[in-house]
Design a protein around this motif. Structure first.
Motif, short mmCIF file in Angstrom:
data_model
loop_
_atom_site.label_atom_id
_atom_site.label_comp_id
_atom_site.label_asym_id
_atom_site.label_seq_id
_atom_site.Cartn_x
_atom_site.Cartn_y
_atom_site.Cartn_z
N TYR A 26 -8.42 -19.06 -4.65
CA TYR A 26 -6.95 -18.88 -5.47
C TYR A 26 -6.85 -17.28 -6.17
O TYR A 26 -6.46 -16.37 -5.93
N ALA A 27 -8.46 -16.81 -6.46
CA ALA A 27 -8.71 -15.34 -7.12
C ALA A 27 -8.29 -14.67 -6.06
O ALA A 27 -8.14 -13.00 -6.36
N THR A 28 -9.49 -14.80 -5.03
CA THR A 28 -9.17 -13.85 -3.47
C THR A 28 -7.48 -13.35 -3.39
O THR A 28 -7.32 -12.49 -3.49
N SER A 29 -7.02 -14.88 -3.15
CA SER A 29 -5.78 -14.75 -2.83
C SER A 29 -4.67 -13.52 -3.55
O SER A 29 -3.69 -12.98 -3.26
N TYR A 30 -4.96 -14.07 -4.95
CA TYR A 30 -4.22 -13.36 -5.45
C TYR A 30 -4.44 -12.54 -5.69
O TYR A 30 -3.55 -11.38 -5.98
N SER A 31 -5.67 -11.47 -5.97
CA SER A 31 -6.12 -10.45 -5.58
C SER A 31 -5.90 -9.13 -4.07
O SER A 31 -5.08 -7.86 -4.44
N ILE A 32 -5.79 -10.17 -2.69
CA ILE A 32 -4.86 -9.62 -1.76
C ILE A 32 -3.75 -9.17 -2.15
O ILE A 32 -3.03 -8.03 -1.85
N ILE A 33 -2.70 -10.22 -2.41
CA ILE A 33 -1.10 -10.21 -3.24
C ILE A 33 -1.04 -9.01 -3.39
O ILE A 33 -0.33 -7.94 -3.79
N LYS A 34 -1.40 -8.67 -4.91
CA LYS A 34 -0.95 -8.01 -6.47
C LYS A 34 -2.19 -6.79 -5.36
O LYS A 34 -1.62 -5.58 -6.16
N SER A 35 -3.13 -6.23 -4.95
CA SER A 35 -3.03 -5.25 -4.71
C SER A 35 -2.06 -4.83 -3.78
O SER A 35 -2.42 -3.23 -3.41
N GLU A 36 -1.72 -5.38 -2.93
CA GLU A 36 -0.47 -4.47 -2.15
C GLU A 36 0.57 -3.95 -2.91
O GLU A 36 1.20 -3.15 -2.30
N ASN A 37 0.60 -4.79 -4.10
CA ASN A 37 1.43 -4.07 -4.76
C ASN A 37 1.27 -2.25 -6.06
O ASN A 37 1.56 -1.57 -6.15
N ARG A 38 0.02 -2.92 -5.29
CA ARG A 38 -0.52 -1.15 -6.46
C ARG A 38 -0.27 -0.94 -7.42
O ARG A 38 0.25 0.11 -7.69
N SER A 39 -0.65 -1.78 -8.21
CA SER A 39 -0.28 -1.65 -9.80
C SER A 39 -1.98 -1.77 -10.67
O SER A 39 -2.82 -2.55 -10.80
N ARG A 40 -2.15 -0.91 -11.54
CA ARG A 40 -2.99 -0.74 -11.94
C ARG A 40 -3.02 -1.87 -13.15
O ARG A 40 -3.86 -2.15 -13.48
N ASP A 41 -2.17 -2.24 -13.36
CA ASP A 41 -2.06 -3.82 -14.18
C ASP A 41 -2.96 -5.03 -13.68
O ASP A 41 -3.93 -5.40 -14.13
N CYS A 42 -2.53 -4.77 -12.20
CA CYS A 42 -3.10 -6.38 -11.50
C CYS A 42 -4.39 -5.59 -10.83
O CYS A 42 -4.92 -6.69 -10.60
#
Length: 436
Positions: free
Chosen positions: A191-207
Protein backbone atom coordinates in the motif's frame (compact mmCIF):
# COMPACT_ATOMS: atom_id res chain seq x y z
CA UNK A 1 6.94 -23.21 0.83
CA UNK A 2 9.00 -20.42 -0.66
CA UNK A 3 7.44 -18.05 -3.18
CA UNK A 4 9.45 -19.74 -5.94
CA UNK A 5 8.19 -23.20 -4.95
CA UNK A 6 4.62 -21.90 -5.02
CA UNK A 7 5.23 -20.48 -8.51
CA UNK A 8 6.51 -23.87 -9.71
CA UNK A 9 3.56 -25.59 -8.08
CA UNK A 10 1.11 -23.25 -9.76
CA UNK A 11 2.63 -23.92 -13.21
CA UNK A 12 2.60 -27.62 -12.43
CA UNK A 13 -1.12 -27.42 -11.76
CA UNK A 14 -1.66 -25.79 -15.14
CA UNK A 15 -0.08 -28.80 -16.79
CA UNK A 16 3.25 -27.29 -17.86
CA UNK A 17 6.15 -29.63 -18.49
CA UNK A 18 9.53 -29.15 -16.79
CA UNK A 19 10.88 -27.48 -19.94
CA UNK A 20 7.92 -25.08 -20.07
CA UNK A 21 8.38 -24.21 -16.39
CA UNK A 22 12.04 -23.44 -17.17
CA UNK A 23 11.03 -20.93 -19.82
CA UNK A 24 8.25 -19.36 -17.75
CA UNK A 25 10.48 -18.75 -14.72
CA UNK A 26 13.81 -18.36 -16.54
CA UNK A 27 15.52 -21.09 -14.52
CA UNK A 28 17.38 -24.28 -15.48
CA UNK A 29 15.73 -27.68 -15.74
CA UNK A 30 17.92 -28.97 -12.93
CA UNK A 31 16.65 -26.15 -10.69
CA UNK A 32 13.07 -27.13 -11.57
CA UNK A 33 13.79 -30.72 -10.53
CA UNK A 34 15.22 -29.54 -7.21
CA UNK A 35 12.14 -27.39 -6.56
CA UNK A 36 9.84 -30.30 -7.45
CA UNK A 37 11.68 -32.61 -5.07
CA UNK A 38 11.30 -30.10 -2.25
CA UNK A 39 7.63 -29.55 -3.11
CA UNK A 40 6.93 -33.31 -3.03
CA UNK A 41 8.66 -33.53 0.34
CA UNK A 42 6.72 -30.61 1.79
CA UNK A 43 3.36 -31.90 0.52
CA UNK A 44 4.26 -35.49 1.46
CA UNK A 45 3.52 -36.75 -2.05
CA UNK A 46 5.56 -38.75 -4.53
CA UNK A 47 4.61 -37.49 -8.00
CA UNK A 48 3.16 -34.64 -10.07
CA UNK A 49 -0.42 -35.91 -10.00
CA UNK A 50 -0.49 -36.11 -6.21
CA UNK A 51 1.12 -32.66 -5.95
CA UNK A 52 -1.52 -31.10 -8.20
CA UNK A 53 -4.28 -32.70 -6.12
CA UNK A 54 -2.83 -31.07 -3.02
CA UNK A 55 -2.73 -27.53 -4.48
CA UNK A 56 -6.31 -26.67 -3.52
CA UNK A 57 -5.63 -27.45 0.12
CA UNK A 58 -2.38 -25.50 0.00
CA UNK A 59 -4.17 -22.44 -1.39
CA UNK A 60 -6.64 -22.45 1.50
CA UNK A 61 -3.82 -21.96 3.97
CA UNK A 62 -2.20 -18.78 2.63
CA UNK A 63 -1.18 -16.87 5.74
CA UNK A 64 1.55 -14.25 5.51
CA UNK A 65 0.89 -10.62 6.32
CA UNK A 66 3.71 -9.49 3.98
CA UNK A 67 2.29 -11.19 0.88
CA UNK A 68 -0.02 -9.81 -1.77
CA UNK A 69 -2.12 -12.79 -2.77
CA UNK A 70 -3.72 -12.77 -6.21
CA UNK A 71 -6.20 -15.41 -7.23
CA UNK A 72 -6.79 -15.64 -10.98
CA UNK A 73 -10.08 -17.43 -11.52
CA UNK A 74 -12.13 -18.69 -14.47
CA UNK A 75 -15.37 -20.48 -15.21
CA UNK A 76 -15.39 -24.24 -15.62
CA UNK A 77 -16.00 -24.08 -19.39
CA UNK A 78 -13.02 -21.84 -20.24
CA UNK A 79 -11.09 -24.73 -21.80
CA UNK A 80 -13.83 -24.94 -24.43
CA UNK A 81 -12.77 -21.50 -25.66
CA UNK A 82 -9.08 -21.72 -26.69
CA UNK A 83 -8.51 -17.99 -27.25
CA UNK A 84 -9.86 -17.02 -23.83
CA UNK A 85 -7.94 -19.89 -22.22
CA UNK A 86 -4.73 -18.67 -23.88
CA UNK A 87 -5.43 -15.12 -22.69
CA UNK A 88 -5.96 -16.45 -19.15
CA UNK A 89 -2.56 -18.17 -19.10
CA UNK A 90 -0.83 -15.18 -20.67
CA UNK A 91 -2.06 -12.88 -17.89
CA UNK A 92 -1.02 -15.35 -15.19
CA UNK A 93 2.47 -15.68 -16.64
CA UNK A 94 2.83 -11.90 -16.97
CA UNK A 95 1.97 -11.35 -13.31
CA UNK A 96 4.57 -13.91 -12.31
CA UNK A 97 7.21 -11.77 -14.04
CA UNK A 98 6.67 -8.98 -11.50
CA UNK A 99 8.09 -11.30 -8.80
CA UNK A 100 5.97 -9.57 -6.16
CA UNK A 101 2.87 -11.68 -5.73
CA UNK A 102 1.74 -15.06 -4.52
CA UNK A 103 -0.42 -16.21 -7.42
CA UNK A 104 -2.97 -19.02 -7.39
CA UNK A 105 -5.38 -20.09 -10.13
CA UNK A 106 -8.66 -21.95 -9.98
CA UNK A 107 -12.37 -22.04 -10.64
CA UNK A 108 -14.50 -19.00 -9.89
CA UNK A 109 -16.86 -21.00 -7.67
CA UNK A 110 -14.07 -22.27 -5.38
CA UNK A 111 -13.94 -20.63 -1.96
CA UNK A 112 -10.45 -19.47 -0.98
CA UNK A 113 -9.80 -17.20 1.97
CA UNK A 114 -7.44 -14.26 2.34
CA UNK A 115 -6.84 -13.17 -1.25
CA UNK A 116 -5.82 -9.53 -1.70
CA UNK A 117 -7.17 -9.38 -5.26
CA UNK A 118 -9.11 -11.64 -7.58
CA UNK A 119 -8.80 -11.48 -11.34
CA UNK A 120 -11.70 -13.18 -13.09
CA UNK A 121 -11.58 -14.13 -16.76
CA UNK A 122 -14.58 -15.72 -18.45
CA UNK A 123 -15.82 -16.27 -21.99
CA UNK A 124 -18.97 -15.44 -23.91
CA UNK A 125 -21.01 -18.41 -25.10
CA UNK A 126 -19.45 -18.30 -28.56
CA UNK A 127 -15.95 -17.70 -27.18
CA UNK A 128 -15.50 -14.52 -29.23
CA UNK A 129 -15.36 -12.26 -26.19
CA UNK A 130 -13.47 -12.33 -22.92
CA UNK A 131 -14.80 -10.70 -19.77
CA UNK A 132 -12.03 -9.51 -17.46
CA UNK A 133 -12.70 -8.20 -13.94
CA UNK A 134 -10.47 -7.09 -11.08
CA UNK A 135 -12.06 -7.66 -7.68
CA UNK A 136 -11.04 -6.36 -4.27
CA UNK A 137 -10.11 -9.34 -2.10
CA UNK A 138 -12.71 -11.57 -0.56
CA UNK A 139 -15.52 -9.01 -0.63
CA UNK A 140 -15.42 -9.19 -4.45
CA UNK A 141 -16.09 -5.48 -4.93
CA UNK A 142 -15.37 -4.70 -8.58
CA UNK A 143 -12.36 -2.40 -9.02
CA UNK A 144 -12.27 -2.56 -12.81
CA UNK A 145 -13.83 -4.61 -15.62
CA UNK A 146 -13.66 -4.79 -19.39
CA UNK A 147 -15.14 -6.74 -22.30
CA UNK A 148 -12.57 -7.72 -24.92
CA UNK A 149 -13.51 -8.86 -28.40
CA UNK A 150 -11.20 -11.62 -29.58
CA UNK A 151 -11.32 -11.23 -33.34
CA UNK A 152 -7.65 -11.90 -34.04
CA UNK A 153 -6.01 -15.09 -32.75
CA UNK A 154 -2.55 -13.72 -33.53
CA UNK A 155 -3.13 -10.78 -31.15
CA UNK A 156 -3.76 -12.84 -27.99
CA UNK A 157 -0.22 -12.31 -26.68
CA UNK A 158 -0.59 -8.55 -27.19
CA UNK A 159 -3.98 -8.57 -25.43
CA UNK A 160 -2.44 -10.46 -22.52
CA UNK A 161 0.35 -7.88 -22.26
CA UNK A 162 -1.99 -4.89 -22.53
CA UNK A 163 -4.49 -6.13 -19.98
CA UNK A 164 -1.79 -7.30 -17.56
CA UNK A 165 -0.48 -3.72 -17.54
CA UNK A 166 -4.00 -2.32 -17.09
CA UNK A 167 -4.78 -4.76 -14.26
CA UNK A 168 -1.51 -3.96 -12.48
CA UNK A 169 -2.14 -0.25 -12.87
CA UNK A 170 -5.64 -0.54 -11.41
CA UNK A 171 -4.34 -2.60 -8.51
CA UNK A 172 -1.91 0.22 -7.70
CA UNK A 173 -4.61 2.90 -7.99
CA UNK A 174 -6.92 0.89 -5.76
CA UNK A 175 -4.16 0.30 -3.18
CA UNK A 176 -3.42 4.04 -3.04
CA UNK A 177 -7.10 4.76 -2.32
CA UNK A 178 -7.19 2.08 0.38
CA UNK A 179 -4.19 3.62 2.15
CA UNK A 180 -5.85 7.05 2.13
CA UNK A 181 -8.80 5.51 3.98
CA UNK A 182 -6.81 3.21 6.25
CA UNK A 183 -3.23 4.12 7.15
CA UNK A 184 -2.75 0.67 8.74
CA UNK A 185 -3.61 -1.29 5.59
CA UNK A 186 -1.62 -4.51 5.31
CA UNK A 187 0.69 -5.55 3.77
CA UNK A 188 2.16 -2.12 4.47
CA UNK A 189 4.86 -2.37 1.76
CA UNK A 190 2.29 -2.84 -1.01
CA UNK A 191 0.00 0.00 0.00
CA UNK A 192 2.86 2.42 0.74
CA UNK A 193 4.68 1.79 -2.56
CA UNK A 194 1.42 1.99 -4.54
CA UNK A 195 0.50 5.26 -2.84
CA UNK A 196 3.97 6.63 -3.62
CA UNK A 197 3.67 5.72 -7.32
CA UNK A 198 0.32 7.47 -7.70
CA UNK A 199 1.21 10.53 -5.63
CA UNK A 200 4.58 10.99 -7.32
CA UNK A 201 2.71 11.45 -10.60
CA UNK A 202 1.05 14.53 -9.10
CA UNK A 203 4.50 16.03 -8.43
CA UNK A 204 3.35 17.60 -5.18
CA UNK A 205 6.06 18.45 -2.66
CA UNK A 206 3.77 17.70 0.30
CA UNK A 207 2.97 14.25 -1.11
CA UNK A 208 6.66 13.71 -1.87
CA UNK A 209 7.65 14.25 1.77
CA UNK A 210 4.86 11.98 3.00
CA UNK A 211 5.93 9.24 0.58
CA UNK A 212 9.56 9.54 1.68
CA UNK A 213 8.55 9.13 5.30
CA UNK A 214 6.37 6.08 4.62
CA UNK A 215 8.92 4.25 2.50
CA UNK A 216 11.79 4.91 4.89
CA UNK A 217 9.82 3.35 7.76
CA UNK A 218 9.14 0.04 5.99
CA UNK A 219 10.97 -3.08 7.11
CA UNK A 220 10.63 -6.11 4.86
CA UNK A 221 12.82 -9.02 3.89
CA UNK A 222 13.39 -11.28 0.90
CA UNK A 223 12.33 -10.47 -2.64
CA UNK A 224 10.04 -7.65 -1.54
CA UNK A 225 12.90 -5.69 0.01
CA UNK A 226 14.44 -4.77 -3.35
CA UNK A 227 11.08 -3.55 -4.62
CA UNK A 228 10.68 -1.27 -1.60
CA UNK A 229 14.23 0.08 -1.90
CA UNK A 230 13.69 0.66 -5.63
CA UNK A 231 10.50 2.61 -4.82
CA UNK A 232 12.43 4.65 -2.28
CA UNK A 233 15.16 5.41 -4.84
CA UNK A 234 12.49 6.46 -7.37
CA UNK A 235 11.04 8.94 -4.87
CA UNK A 236 14.52 10.34 -4.19
CA UNK A 237 15.09 10.62 -7.94
CA UNK A 238 11.85 12.59 -8.25
CA UNK A 239 12.98 14.90 -5.45
CA UNK A 240 16.26 15.56 -7.24
CA UNK A 241 14.62 16.10 -10.64
CA UNK A 242 12.11 18.56 -9.15
CA UNK A 243 14.85 20.34 -7.20
CA UNK A 244 13.12 19.69 -3.85
CA UNK A 245 16.17 18.21 -2.12
CA UNK A 246 19.90 18.68 -1.96
CA UNK A 247 21.07 16.96 -5.14
CA UNK A 248 24.47 15.74 -3.93
CA UNK A 249 23.06 14.39 -0.67
CA UNK A 250 20.29 12.42 -2.36
CA UNK A 251 22.47 11.09 -5.16
CA UNK A 252 24.56 9.58 -2.38
CA UNK A 253 21.42 8.13 -0.78
CA UNK A 254 20.40 6.49 -4.06
CA UNK A 255 23.92 5.09 -4.38
CA UNK A 256 23.59 3.50 -0.94
CA UNK A 257 20.23 1.98 -1.90
CA UNK A 258 21.72 0.67 -5.14
CA UNK A 259 24.54 -1.07 -3.29
CA UNK A 260 22.07 -2.53 -0.82
CA UNK A 261 19.84 -3.98 -3.54
CA UNK A 262 22.76 -5.40 -5.51
CA UNK A 263 24.10 -7.14 -2.42
CA UNK A 264 20.66 -8.58 -1.75
CA UNK A 265 19.97 -9.84 -5.31
CA UNK A 266 21.97 -8.44 -8.23
CA UNK A 267 19.81 -10.17 -10.87
CA UNK A 268 16.57 -8.64 -9.60
CA UNK A 269 14.90 -6.19 -11.99
CA UNK A 270 14.42 -3.85 -9.05
CA UNK A 271 18.13 -3.94 -8.20
CA UNK A 272 19.01 -3.12 -11.79
CA UNK A 273 16.43 -0.31 -11.91
CA UNK A 274 17.94 1.29 -8.80
CA UNK A 275 21.43 0.97 -10.25
CA UNK A 276 20.23 2.54 -13.49
CA UNK A 277 18.87 5.58 -11.62
CA UNK A 278 22.18 5.96 -9.82
CA UNK A 279 24.13 5.76 -13.08
CA UNK A 280 21.90 8.42 -14.67
CA UNK A 281 22.70 10.80 -11.84
CA UNK A 282 26.42 10.03 -12.13
CA UNK A 283 26.27 10.95 -15.80
CA UNK A 284 26.89 7.33 -16.83
CA UNK A 285 23.96 7.12 -19.21
CA UNK A 286 25.33 4.28 -21.34
CA UNK A 287 25.61 2.11 -18.23
CA UNK A 288 22.05 3.04 -17.25
CA UNK A 289 20.83 2.03 -20.71
CA UNK A 290 22.44 -1.40 -20.32
CA UNK A 291 20.61 -1.94 -17.03
CA UNK A 292 17.24 -0.84 -18.44
CA UNK A 293 17.61 -2.99 -21.55
CA UNK A 294 18.46 -5.94 -19.29
CA UNK A 295 15.29 -5.38 -17.27
CA UNK A 296 13.14 -5.48 -20.40
CA UNK A 297 14.57 -8.86 -21.36
CA UNK A 298 13.06 -10.38 -18.21
CA UNK A 299 9.93 -8.21 -17.99
CA UNK A 300 8.94 -6.42 -21.21
CA UNK A 301 5.91 -4.93 -19.42
CA UNK A 302 7.97 -2.57 -17.27
CA UNK A 303 6.56 0.68 -18.64
CA UNK A 304 8.55 3.00 -16.35
CA UNK A 305 11.74 1.37 -17.57
CA UNK A 306 10.71 2.09 -21.17
CA UNK A 307 9.89 5.70 -20.33
CA UNK A 308 13.32 6.31 -18.84
CA UNK A 309 14.94 4.57 -21.80
CA UNK A 310 13.21 7.07 -24.10
CA UNK A 311 14.76 9.90 -22.13
CA UNK A 312 18.22 8.33 -22.18
CA UNK A 313 18.12 7.48 -25.87
CA UNK A 314 17.23 11.06 -26.68
CA UNK A 315 19.98 12.47 -24.49
CA UNK A 316 22.47 10.17 -26.20
CA UNK A 317 21.35 11.25 -29.67
CA UNK A 318 19.63 7.91 -30.37
CA UNK A 319 16.40 9.45 -31.62
CA UNK A 320 15.28 6.44 -33.66
CA UNK A 321 15.61 4.16 -30.62
CA UNK A 322 13.64 6.72 -28.58
CA UNK A 323 10.82 6.76 -31.10
CA UNK A 324 10.73 2.94 -31.17
CA UNK A 325 10.30 2.90 -27.40
CA UNK A 326 7.55 5.52 -27.57
CA UNK A 327 5.79 3.41 -30.20
CA UNK A 328 6.17 0.31 -28.02
CA UNK A 329 4.67 2.12 -25.03
CA UNK A 330 1.76 3.24 -27.21
CA UNK A 331 1.30 -0.36 -28.41
CA UNK A 332 1.36 -1.88 -24.92
CA UNK A 333 -0.47 0.77 -22.93
CA UNK A 334 -3.96 1.88 -23.98
CA UNK A 335 -3.94 5.70 -23.98
CA UNK A 336 -0.36 5.55 -22.71
CA UNK A 337 0.69 8.54 -24.78
CA UNK A 338 -1.51 10.75 -22.60
CA UNK A 339 1.06 10.54 -19.79
CA UNK A 340 3.10 13.74 -19.21
CA UNK A 341 6.39 11.89 -19.64
CA UNK A 342 5.55 10.86 -23.18
CA UNK A 343 4.64 14.44 -24.04
CA UNK A 344 7.98 15.72 -22.72
CA UNK A 345 9.82 12.99 -24.60
CA UNK A 346 8.10 13.82 -27.87
CA UNK A 347 8.73 17.52 -27.25
CA UNK A 348 12.44 16.83 -27.03
CA UNK A 349 12.44 14.88 -30.27
CA UNK A 350 10.62 17.71 -32.03
CA UNK A 351 13.17 20.16 -30.60
CA UNK A 352 16.13 18.14 -31.85
CA UNK A 353 14.47 17.96 -35.27
CA UNK A 354 14.13 21.75 -35.31
CA UNK A 355 10.33 21.61 -35.22
CA UNK A 356 10.01 24.28 -32.53
CA UNK A 357 6.29 24.99 -33.02
CA UNK A 358 5.33 21.37 -32.32
CA UNK A 359 7.81 21.17 -29.46
CA UNK A 360 6.25 24.20 -27.79
CA UNK A 361 2.71 22.97 -28.44
CA UNK A 362 3.40 19.58 -26.82
CA UNK A 363 5.25 21.15 -23.87
CA UNK A 364 2.40 23.57 -23.17
CA UNK A 365 -0.04 20.65 -23.09
CA UNK A 366 1.98 19.24 -20.20
CA UNK A 367 2.15 22.59 -18.42
CA UNK A 368 -1.64 23.01 -18.53
CA UNK A 369 -1.95 20.20 -15.99
CA UNK A 370 1.54 20.12 -14.45
CA UNK A 371 2.88 23.71 -14.52
CA UNK A 372 5.70 22.78 -12.16
CA UNK A 373 7.41 20.20 -14.43
CA UNK A 374 10.82 21.83 -15.08
CA UNK A 375 11.78 20.32 -18.42
CA UNK A 376 8.46 21.09 -20.12
CA UNK A 377 8.95 24.75 -19.15
CA UNK A 378 12.58 24.66 -20.27
CA UNK A 379 11.50 23.43 -23.71
CA UNK A 380 9.04 26.33 -24.01
CA UNK A 381 11.90 28.70 -23.15
CA UNK A 382 14.25 26.98 -25.60
CA UNK A 383 11.71 27.08 -28.45
CA UNK A 384 10.99 30.76 -27.96
CA UNK A 385 14.71 31.49 -27.84
CA UNK A 386 15.10 29.73 -31.17
CA UNK A 387 12.15 31.65 -32.64
CA UNK A 388 13.40 35.00 -31.27
CA UNK A 389 10.37 35.61 -29.01
CA UNK A 390 12.41 37.20 -26.22
CA UNK A 391 9.45 38.77 -24.38
CA UNK A 392 7.89 35.32 -24.05
CA UNK A 393 11.25 33.95 -22.91
CA UNK A 394 11.41 36.49 -20.07
CA UNK A 395 7.85 35.64 -19.04
CA UNK A 396 8.55 31.89 -18.99
CA UNK A 397 11.86 32.28 -17.13
CA UNK A 398 10.05 34.25 -14.41
CA UNK A 399 7.41 31.51 -14.06
CA UNK A 400 10.14 28.84 -14.05
CA UNK A 401 11.88 30.40 -11.04
CA UNK A 402 8.60 30.81 -9.20
CA UNK A 403 8.37 27.02 -9.15
CA UNK A 404 12.13 26.35 -8.87
CA UNK A 405 13.77 29.30 -7.10
CA UNK A 406 16.95 27.38 -6.27
CA UNK A 407 17.58 25.87 -9.70
CA UNK A 408 21.26 26.17 -10.67
CA UNK A 409 23.51 25.30 -13.56
CA UNK A 410 24.66 22.26 -11.58
CA UNK A 411 21.09 20.94 -11.50
CA UNK A 412 20.92 21.24 -15.27
CA UNK A 413 24.37 19.72 -15.79
CA UNK A 414 23.43 16.72 -13.63
CA UNK A 415 20.67 15.70 -16.02
CA UNK A 416 22.46 16.32 -19.29
CA UNK A 417 25.78 14.93 -18.14
CA UNK A 418 27.01 12.09 -20.32
CA UNK A 419 25.25 13.22 -23.49
CA UNK A 420 27.14 13.77 -26.70
CA UNK A 421 29.07 17.11 -26.72
CA UNK A 422 27.16 18.35 -29.76
CA UNK A 423 23.73 17.66 -28.25
CA UNK A 424 24.78 19.07 -24.90
CA UNK A 425 25.88 22.30 -26.57
CA UNK A 426 22.58 22.60 -28.44
CA UNK A 427 20.57 22.21 -25.25
CA UNK A 428 22.74 24.58 -23.20
CA UNK A 429 22.72 27.31 -25.83
CA UNK A 430 18.93 27.14 -26.15
CA UNK A 431 18.32 27.83 -22.46
CA UNK A 432 21.50 29.67 -21.50
CA UNK A 433 19.65 32.90 -20.64
CA UNK A 434 17.74 31.32 -17.74
CA UNK A 435 20.92 31.85 -15.72
CA UNK A 436 21.44 35.49 -16.80
Amino acid sequence: MTNRQLEVLDLLRKGLTNAEICRALNISENTVKIHLANIYKTLEVSNRTEAVAAVAETAKNWVNSDEVRIRVIHDSDIKDHPLVYELFHGIVENFQEYRLFLINTGLSDEIVQDSTYQIKISASQDGNQAFISLLQGNNKAIIWSQNLKLDDASAIDLYADQYSIVLFRNMIISAAKVLEQNSNASPAWWYATSYSIIKSENRSRDCFEKCMSMLQSLTVEGDIRNYVLCSQASIYYLGISENWVNGEEYVKKIGELACDTMRNNPSSAYSMFTMALYNILLGKKNEAIVYFEGILLSNPLNVMCRRLLVQLYMLMGREEDALKQLDEIARLVPNGMDQPFQFVAKAMIYFLQGNYDFCEKVSRQVLMFHPEIPFARLFVIACNNKKGNLDEVKKQVKIFYEYHPNFTRNDLERFIGGVSPNLKQILLEAIQNIFD
